[in-house]
Each structure stands twice: as structure tokens, then as C-alpha cells.
Scaffold this motif. Structure first.
Motif, PDB file in Angstrom:
ATOM      1  N   LEU A  64      43.877  51.294  26.540  1.00 26.84           N
ATOM      2  CA  LEU A  64      44.414  50.468  25.447  1.00 26.84           C
ATOM      3  C   LEU A  64      45.019  49.182  25.976  1.00 26.84           C
ATOM      4  O   LEU A  64      44.957  48.137  25.319  1.00 26.84           O
ATOM      5  N   ALA A  65      45.621  49.236  27.172  1.00 25.89           N
ATOM      6  CA  ALA A  65      46.157  48.002  27.770  1.00 25.89           C
ATOM      7  C   ALA A  65      45.024  47.038  28.111  1.00 25.89           C
ATOM      8  O   ALA A  65      45.140  45.822  27.905  1.00 25.89           O
ATOM      9  N   LEU A  66      43.914  47.563  28.633  1.00 30.52           N
ATOM     10  CA  LEU A  66      42.754  46.708  28.913  1.00 30.52           C
ATOM     11  C   LEU A  66      42.172  46.132  27.627  1.00 30.52           C
ATOM     12  O   LEU A  66      41.742  44.973  27.584  1.00 30.52           O
ATOM     13  N   LEU A  67      42.160  46.935  26.550  1.00 31.93           N
ATOM     14  CA  LEU A  67      41.667  46.436  25.264  1.00 31.93           C
ATOM     15  C   LEU A  67      42.550  45.315  24.742  1.00 31.93           C
ATOM     16  O   LEU A  67      42.051  44.299  24.238  1.00 31.93           O
ATOM     17  N   ASP A  68      43.864  45.472  24.868  1.00 31.30           N
ATOM     18  CA  ASP A  68      44.783  44.428  24.404  1.00 31.30           C
ATOM     19  C   ASP A  68      44.554  43.122  25.165  1.00 31.30           C
ATOM     20  O   ASP A  68      44.544  42.034  24.567  1.00 31.30           O
ATOM     21  N   ALA A  69      44.348  43.213  26.480  1.00 31.92           N
ATOM     22  CA  ALA A  69      44.087  42.005  27.271  1.00 31.92           C
ATOM     23  C   ALA A  69      42.769  41.355  26.858  1.00 31.92           C
ATOM     24  O   ALA A  69      42.651  40.129  26.802  1.00 31.92           O
ATOM     25  N   ALA A  70      41.748  42.171  26.558  1.00 30.48           N
ATOM     26  CA  ALA A  70      40.459  41.620  26.139  1.00 30.48           C
ATOM     27  C   ALA A  70      40.549  40.943  24.781  1.00 30.48           C
ATOM     28  O   ALA A  70      39.954  39.891  24.553  1.00 30.48           O
ATOM     29  N   VAL A  71      41.325  41.548  23.854  1.00 28.58           N
ATOM     30  CA  VAL A  71      41.505  40.932  22.527  1.00 28.58           C
ATOM     31  C   VAL A  71      42.199  39.583  22.656  1.00 28.58           C
ATOM     32  O   VAL A  71      41.807  38.591  22.016  1.00 28.58           O
ATOM     33  N   ASN A  72      43.243  39.520  23.480  1.00 26.56           N
ATOM     34  CA  ASN A  72      43.947  38.243  23.681  1.00 26.56           C
ATOM     35  C   ASN A  72      43.028  37.199  24.308  1.00 26.56           C
ATOM     36  O   ASN A  72      43.101  36.011  23.974  1.00 26.56           O
ATOM     37  N   ALA A  73      42.158  37.623  25.222  1.00 23.78           N
ATOM     38  CA  ALA A  73      41.230  36.675  25.850  1.00 23.78           C
ATOM     39  C   ALA A  73      40.228  36.138  24.834  1.00 23.78           C
ATOM     40  O   ALA A  73      39.896  34.950  24.844  1.00 23.78           O
ATOM     41  N   ARG A  74      39.726  37.009  23.937  1.00 25.24           N
ATOM     42  CA  ARG A  74      38.792  36.552  22.906  1.00 25.24           C
ATOM     43  C   ARG A  74      39.467  35.569  21.951  1.00 25.24           C
ATOM     44  O   ARG A  74      38.857  34.601  21.508  1.00 25.24           O
TER      45      ARG A  74
END
Length: 283
Positions: free
Chosen positions: A77-87
Motif C-alpha cells: 500500500l505504501a508503494l501504491l501511494d507513492a505511485a499514485v502521487n507520481a501519476r
């Protein structure tokens, strides 16, 4: 172990890290994509998009994957949050080392400056010498012409140095000059105003509308945007499913809301919006 295709060129490192961990978790479980879809409740096409980097999975899908394969949901979930912020921050552009900017030397004057010759004290000028432009010492005309030549040479030297300084400034600091022009107001910088959407619910012919689009058949998938997506978000909100805001962008939160609505209305769960999902939300 599945042989994965290479991720698209230029993909953001945060998205690539998330996809790599999702693939590793899937491979560790030994499940096929079809078996993973049955175990998690998300369609095969959805997992193909998540594992290829074409779309980000909703948090519920990540938690389901972690539960099925026994992975750490907090890390995923932490990796998903970082990916969402990058998008959200825009497309990733890899940086390349900049080439050194060549230095420009000042342009030398067109005529060399020679040491001044001793100037003889002016003598009495005669009318004849003055009228004829006599250059002989003692007439005063030679001294005036010598001074004029020296001033011309000094002027050419000053112009050459000024031109060289301007060239160095333009070559070495082009970004700073452009910024100064923007700040001073001489260059207009156009900033597009963000589009805002609202939900104005009305009911016509037994169907609900939110005032952004009247479509009942348009296919919507992740990463699309526009009034139809805003209409979808309003209808999801009216159905009691939170899409994460009414911004007209079909992101992971909106996809998660669509999946919840499809489960609520007993539809096929794929995270995409077609005629069946529109009919259920407008009904």
C-alpha cells in the motif's frame, strides 16, 4: 514463473517499483492471472492492466492480493501511494546530462589600438592652413585628427567588449534571462484555469442525471478524463459510493468506487464503465 513483458519506456520509477512487487507477489503464489482474479474478486483484464503498468490497482485489490499470497499489505500500500502521487504530479521525464556550454570570447576590435604618438604643442594656425586642412605640425589640424582617431579606436574596443559580454550572458545563462523577462512582465505566461465540475441532480424519464453528461453507453476506463467521468463520479456519490472527489479524472479511487458499485448492483466486476453500469447508476 511467468515471463513478464518489459514495462513501457519512460514509466515513472515509483510505478515501476509497485508493478515489480506485484509481479513478485503473484509469481511467489504460483497462481495464474485467471486464478488470481478468481481468488481476489477482480477481473482478469484488470489484473493484466495492473501487472503491465497500464493502470494502478485500487487499494482494495492490493489488500486482496496480499491476503491471497501472504504478502505484507503495508509495504504494498505504501508503494501504491507513492505511485499514485507520481501519476498526479505529471508524466515522468528522465533527465540527461547536459552538455557543457561553450564559452564565448569577447569580439576584438576591428582596428588595433596603437600607442599614442607624442603630440606637439599646437602652433598658430593660419587661415590658409585651416582652409586647406594642413596636417603639418604647428597648424593645430594634426592634433585634432590624432585625437579623433584615438577616440574611435577606444569606442570600437568598448563596443567589442560589450558585445562579447552579451554573448557570454546569452550562452551561459539563457534560463536566467528568460526567467527575468517573465518576472518583469514583458513575456506573458498563459496558465490554463482548472476545469471544475458540480453535481446538479435531476430525474428525467425515470433516470438520474448530474448535469455533466447525458451518456448512457460511453465506455470509460482508467486514465480517461472529461465531463463523462465527472458525471460518473456524481452518480457514484449519489449511489452511496465515494469516488474520491468530483474532478473528472478516472483514477484508482474512481476505479475502486466503480468496482464497489458493480458488486452492489450484482454486475460483472471489471472496474470499467459500460451500458450496464450506466443503467444501474442512472436507474
Amino acid at each position: 514463473m511467468a515471463r513478464w513483458r518489459a514495462l513501457p519506456a519512460g514509466i515513472d520509477p515509483a510505478v515501476a517499483a509497485l508493478v515489480a512487487h506485484l509481479r513478485k507477489a503473484k509469481d511467489f503464489s504460483g497462481l495464474s492471472i485467471k486464478q488470481l482474479a478468481l481468488a481476489t474478486g477482480y477481473s482478469t483484464s484488470s489484473w493484466e492492466r495492473y501487472l503491465s503498468g497500464r493502470a494502478l490497482p485500487p487499494p482494495a485489490a492490493v489488500r486482496s492480493l496480499a491476503e491471497v499470497v501472504g504478502a505484507d499489505p503495508v509495504r504494498l500500500l505504501a508503494l501504491l501511494d507513492a505511485a499514485v502521487n507520481a501519476r498526479r504530479s505529471g508524466p515522468f521525464e528522465p533527465t540527461s546530462p547536459s552538455k557543457p556550454t561553450p564559452r564565448s570570447e569577447p569580439t576584438p576590435p576591428s582596428e588595433p589600438v596603437s600607442p599614442s604618438k607624442p603630440v606637439l604643442p599646437p602652433g598658430p594656425a593660419t587661415p590658409e592652413a585651416t582652409a586647406a586642412g594642413d596636417d603639418r605640425p604647428g597648424t593645430g589640424v594634426h592634433t585634432d585628427r590624432h585625437h579623433l582617431t584615438a577616440w574611435r579606436q577606444l569606442g570600437l574596443l568598448g563596443c567589442g567588449m560589450a558585445v562579447g559580454a552579451v554573448l557570454v550572458l546569452l550562452l551561459v545563462q539563457p534560463t536566467r534571462v528568460a526567467t527575468a523577462r517573465d518576472v518583469s512582465g514583458t513575456t506573458a505566461v498563459a496558465v490554463p484555469a482548472p476545469t471544475t465540475f458540480t453535481c446538479a441532480y435531476t430525474r428525467r424519464d425515470g433516470r438520474w442525471y448530474a448535469g455533466n453528461s447525458t451518456t448512457r453507453t460511453q465506455q470509460l476506463v482508467v486514465d480517461m478524463s472529461g465531463p463523462a467521468v465527472a458525471e460518473l463520479q456524481c452518480l457514484l456519490q449519489r449511489a452511496g459510493v465515494t469516488p474520491g472527489g468530483i474532478d473528472g479524472n478516472f483514477g484508482p479511487l474512481t476505479e475502486s468506487a466503480v468496482i464497489q458499485a458493480q458488486k452492489k448492483f450484482h454486475l460483472g466486476v471489471d472496474g470499467q464503465v459500460g451500458p450496464a453500469t450506466w443503467a444501474a447508476l442512472r436507474g
